[in-house]
Design a protein around this motif. Structure first.
Motif, PDB file in Angstrom:
ATOM      1  N   TRP A 210       0.830  -1.204   0.000  1.00  0.00           N
ATOM      2  CA  TRP A 210       0.000   0.000   0.000  1.00  0.00           C
ATOM      3  C   TRP A 210       0.867   1.257   0.000  1.00  0.00           C
ATOM      4  CZ3 TRP A 210      -4.314   1.230  -1.809  1.00  0.00           C
ATOM      5  CH2 TRP A 210      -5.008   2.367  -1.418  1.00  0.00           C
ATOM      6  N   ALA A 211       2.018   1.206   0.663  1.00  0.00           N
ATOM      7  CA  ALA A 211       2.946   2.344   0.644  1.00  0.00           C
ATOM      8  C   ALA A 211       3.443   2.590  -0.782  1.00  0.00           C
ATOM      9  CB  ALA A 211       4.113   2.086   1.587  1.00  0.00           C
ATOM     10  N   LYS A 212       3.756   1.526  -1.502  1.00  0.00           N
ATOM     11  CA  LYS A 212       4.205   1.655  -2.896  1.00  0.00           C
ATOM     12  C   LYS A 212       3.091   2.217  -3.776  1.00  0.00           C
ATOM     13  CE  LYS A 212       7.410  -2.293  -2.823  1.00  0.00           C
ATOM     14  NZ  LYS A 212       7.643  -3.658  -3.359  1.00  0.00           N
ATOM     15  N   ALA A 213       1.868   1.722  -3.587  1.00  0.00           N
ATOM     16  CA  ALA A 213       0.741   2.147  -4.419  1.00  0.00           C
ATOM     17  C   ALA A 213       0.411   3.614  -4.203  1.00  0.00           C
ATOM     18  CB  ALA A 213      -0.480   1.278  -4.127  1.00  0.00           C
ATOM     19  N   THR A 214       0.377   4.045  -2.940  1.00  0.00           N
ATOM     20  CA  THR A 214       0.057   5.445  -2.659  1.00  0.00           C
ATOM     21  C   THR A 214       1.170   6.375  -3.151  1.00  0.00           C
ATOM     22  OG1 THR A 214       0.908   5.130  -0.395  1.00  0.00           O
ATOM     23  CG2 THR A 214      -1.469   4.969  -0.707  1.00  0.00           C
ATOM     24  N   LYS A 215       2.415   5.908  -3.072  1.00  0.00           N
ATOM     25  CA  LYS A 215       3.536   6.710  -3.585  1.00  0.00           C
ATOM     26  C   LYS A 215       3.439   6.852  -5.099  1.00  0.00           C
ATOM     27  CE  LYS A 215       8.600   6.860  -3.868  1.00  0.00           C
ATOM     28  NZ  LYS A 215       9.867   6.185  -3.485  1.00  0.00           N
ATOM     29  N   ALA A 216       3.145   5.751  -5.797  1.00  0.00           N
ATOM     30  CA  ALA A 216       3.025   5.793  -7.252  1.00  0.00           C
ATOM     31  C   ALA A 216       1.874   6.701  -7.680  1.00  0.00           C
ATOM     32  CB  ALA A 216       2.825   4.379  -7.802  1.00  0.00           C
ATOM     33  N   ALA A 217       0.744   6.646  -6.946  1.00  0.00           N
ATOM     34  CA  ALA A 217      -0.405   7.497  -7.267  1.00  0.00           C
ATOM     35  C   ALA A 217      -0.051   8.970  -7.074  1.00  0.00           C
ATOM     36  CB  ALA A 217      -1.595   7.119  -6.399  1.00  0.00           C
ATOM     37  N   LYS A 218       0.648   9.265  -5.979  1.00  0.00           N
ATOM     38  CA  LYS A 218       1.056  10.640  -5.706  1.00  0.00           C
ATOM     39  C   LYS A 218       1.976  11.160  -6.810  1.00  0.00           C
ATOM     40  CE  LYS A 218       3.244  13.473  -2.104  1.00  0.00           C
ATOM     41  NZ  LYS A 218       3.894  13.452  -0.758  1.00  0.00           N
ATOM     42  N   LEU A 219       2.901  10.315  -7.264  1.00  0.00           N
ATOM     43  CA  LEU A 219       3.830  10.723  -8.319  1.00  0.00           C
ATOM     44  C   LEU A 219       3.122  10.890  -9.664  1.00  0.00           C
ATOM     45  CD1 LEU A 219       7.030   8.657  -7.476  1.00  0.00           C
ATOM     46  CD2 LEU A 219       6.730  11.132  -7.309  1.00  0.00           C
ATOM     47  N   ALA A 220       2.036  10.164  -9.876  1.00  0.00           N
ATOM     48  CA  ALA A 220       1.280  10.335 -11.119  1.00  0.00           C
ATOM     49  C   ALA A 220       0.705  11.742 -11.208  1.00  0.00           C
ATOM     50  CB  ALA A 220       0.169   9.289 -11.193  1.00  0.00           C
ATOM     51  N   PHE A 221       0.154  12.237 -10.098  1.00  0.00           N
ATOM     52  CA  PHE A 221      -0.371  13.612 -10.085  1.00  0.00           C
ATOM     53  C   PHE A 221       0.762  14.630 -10.224  1.00  0.00           C
ATOM     54  CE2 PHE A 221      -3.929  11.293  -8.298  1.00  0.00           C
ATOM     55  CZ  PHE A 221      -5.022  11.942  -8.849  1.00  0.00           C
ATOM     56  N   ALA A 222       1.917  14.310  -9.631  1.00  0.00           N
ATOM     57  CA  ALA A 222       3.084  15.189  -9.763  1.00  0.00           C
ATOM     58  C   ALA A 222       3.573  15.205 -11.208  1.00  0.00           C
ATOM     59  CB  ALA A 222       4.199  14.716  -8.832  1.00  0.00           C
ATOM     60  N   ALA A 223       3.481  14.071 -11.896  1.00  0.00           N
ATOM     61  CA  ALA A 223       3.901  13.995 -13.292  1.00  0.00           C
ATOM     62  C   ALA A 223       3.029  14.881 -14.178  1.00  0.00           C
ATOM     63  CB  ALA A 223       3.835  12.546 -13.770  1.00  0.00           C
ATOM     64  N   ASP A 224       1.730  14.950 -13.867  1.00  0.00           N
ATOM     65  CA  ASP A 224       0.835  15.817 -14.632  1.00  0.00           C
ATOM     66  C   ASP A 224       1.241  17.280 -14.475  1.00  0.00           C
ATOM     67  OD1 ASP A 224      -1.809  16.703 -15.894  1.00  0.00           O
ATOM     68  OD2 ASP A 224      -1.957  17.562 -13.884  1.00  0.00           O
ATOM     69  N   LYS A 225       1.551  17.688 -13.245  1.00  0.00           N
ATOM     70  CA  LYS A 225       1.941  19.085 -13.002  1.00  0.00           C
ATOM     71  C   LYS A 225       3.270  19.420 -13.672  1.00  0.00           C
ATOM     72  CE  LYS A 225      -0.566  19.689  -8.659  1.00  0.00           C
ATOM     73  NZ  LYS A 225      -0.472  19.963  -7.201  1.00  0.00           N
TER      74      LYS A 225
END
Length: 250
Positions: A210-225
């Motif tokens: 779950w730590a990996k999944a939430t980190k990847a999701a957070k980075l996806a939004f950062a990638a958009d910005k």
């Protein structure tokens, strides 16, 4: 979700099968048993069957995962994305190492790469009318074989029972005879908690996953910005994508 009803169902399973004590708690919209986050998606029967296909030779040379998840307005799309990226790592048997995304507020499209070079595409939307049932779809494309957890060419899930009355149509889908009366999401959270209490699921693995999944999701939004892909260094240590032993009785 009705936590009281879910714990009643969990207690029924614990007492019936002599499992350890424990209760489900809701923290920031996610279910936990103690400090362990639940991964109900991994317990869904359709995901269990897809996982088997990737391991028993039905699918050979998995190359692409195509996922989609749609929910009513107001649903947390970050949590939705984290769940789908966790399932991508789980079904692809490898961690997410690269993400790129386009976010439009109530929807996000993500392209990802797993450490084993499997490609992933995820469509997330929280724009359905309020009260509408959520819907998701998971497709695996391989060198030999294709598998999907929804019937081919359908866009809405089937219901096993439909009733019509003066207030309109009411649908029921019986997915668990031991937890009758709980909603679809409630059932799999209870099953996830039960797997932990029976020690079929490993608490350390679920915490790390779950730590990996939430980190990847957070980075996806950062990638958009940033308008640029984000890379995730593969974590060393335990394999967080192992199959879970299914309960003997359902």
């Amino acid at each position: 979700m009705n936590i009281k009803k879910m714990n009643k169902g969990l207690n029924f399973l614990r007492e019936k099968y002599d499992a350890a004590k424990g209760e489900i708690e809701l923290k920031d919209g996610h279910c936990y048993v103690g400090a362990v986050p639940l991964l109900p998606g991994r317990m869904e029967r359709k995901i269990v069957e897809l996982k088997k296909m990737t391991e028993n030779g039905t699918l050979e040379g998995v190359s692409t995962l195509r996922f989609a998840s749609f929910a009513p307005k107001g649903t947390d799309i970050k949590a939705m994305l984290a769940k789908e990226l966790d399932l991508a790592a789980y079904l692809g048997a490898s961690d997410v190492v690269r993400v790129m995304a386009v976010d439009s507020g109530n929807a996000i499209n993500v392209l990802a790469k797993l450490a084993n070079d499997v490609n992933v595409s995820v469509e997330i939307s929280a724009a359905l009318p309020k009260g509408e049932a959520p819907y998701d779809r998971h497709e695996i494309i391989a060198k030999r074989g294709v598998a999907c957890d929804q019937t081919v060419d359908t866009h809405t899930p089937h219901a096993s029972i439909r009733c019509w009355n003066g207030d309109g149509a009411v649908e029921y889908t019986d997915v668990d005879t031991e937890l009758f009366g709980l909603s679809y999401d409630e059932i799999w959270n209870v099953r996830a908690a039960f797997a932990l209490l029976q020690k079929r699921a490993d608490a350390k693995i679920w915490k790390a996953a779950w730590a990996k999944a939430t980190k990847a999701a957070k980075l996806a939004f950062a990638a958009d910005k940033a308008k640029a892909a984000k890379t995730i260094k593969p974590a060393k240590g335990i394999d967080t994508n192992q199959a879970i032993k299914v309960a003997e009785v359902r």
